[in-house]
Design an enzyme around this catalytic site. Sequence first.
Site: not given
Length: 354
Positions: A130, A35
């Site tokens: 998260r 990414k």
Amino acid sequence: MYPRLKIDIPKIKHNAKVLRELCQNNGIEPMVVTKVHCAHPGITKAMVEVGYTMLADSRVENLKVLKSLAPGVKTVLLRLPMVSEINSVIEFADISLNSELKTLRALSSEAVKANKVHEVIIMVDLGDLREGVLPEDLESVVKEVLSMQNLAIAGIGVNLTCYGGVIPDDNNLGRLVELAKLIETKFNISLKYISGGNSSSLYKLIDNTLPKGITNLRLGEAVVLGRETAYGEKIENTYEDAFLLEAQIIELKEKDSVPTGKIGMDAFGNNPSFIDKGKMKRAIVAIGRQDVRVEGLTPVDAGVEIIGASSDHLILDVTGASRALEVGTVIGFRVDYGALLSLMTSKYVEKISE
Ligand SMILES: *Cc1c(COP(=O)(O)O)cnc(C)c1O
């Protein structure tokens, strides 16, 4: 064309090889994360040549690119799927990370339609806050997913040091392994991947203290920048300088170090403050916040210092520069993760690979 980002693929390939060997020598099959470079074709191909069998990204758009570049390799969606992208997740991801039953149900019914078996890794939140189900909910989530058609539970995983900055340790990673064993016993299944985090877990592997039972890591930053990310230490026998940003001087003048006039807000709504260093030699370089997270840049030249930036201008104090500069001179910068992420995403920055 400037600004441009020079990418030394052989260096990244070397890092990828070193890290894969480190993992494999410890019974870990790593995923390489693409990414930060937006599934750059040259880097991605190098990863496949090194032997990575799983490529992971947080964007389905990038997984589509990965599939076309490396059809034989497994693709992994790192970010929890959006319910609006379920059909492309089934089409382009072999494995996805999940924490929501609603999304898992949608994946199941789309997988049935597509006549595919989709693998899922259930994420557990072990403190970083998260993604992930709470540990006490894991058993009931697994039970439910086991009843969903065309989904296979490939493993469980944790993500740390992203939002909360929580360091992987014996406690949280030990808990993950414990939970995995519990699930395997309770449901009489075997979990292929006990996924113990990202580049921040590498220091445990290097110190030989990674809890036994972790079978997978998801590595992004360490591969491209040669650093573990728990403490930011350089990893032995890897390169930190595979990327070089180059930008060109468009103005070079001696000016004051403090602006003249009443000081209000800068272009980004901040109230700037200044230290009076008298006259200084200032260079404006043609790159700005539109292209890069400026805080993550380090000038290569000794004696050159970044003093500010707006959308399209980067201002340097070059008073102490160790070489002669003029309008048109190209200045080099090293990049950190945040700078690299923004540069790879900017369409204004040319990418050149060697
Ligand atoms: C980005 C990401 C990674 C890779 O993190 P690095 O620190 O770059 O190694 C791993 N897992 C998940 C879920 C991610 O989002």
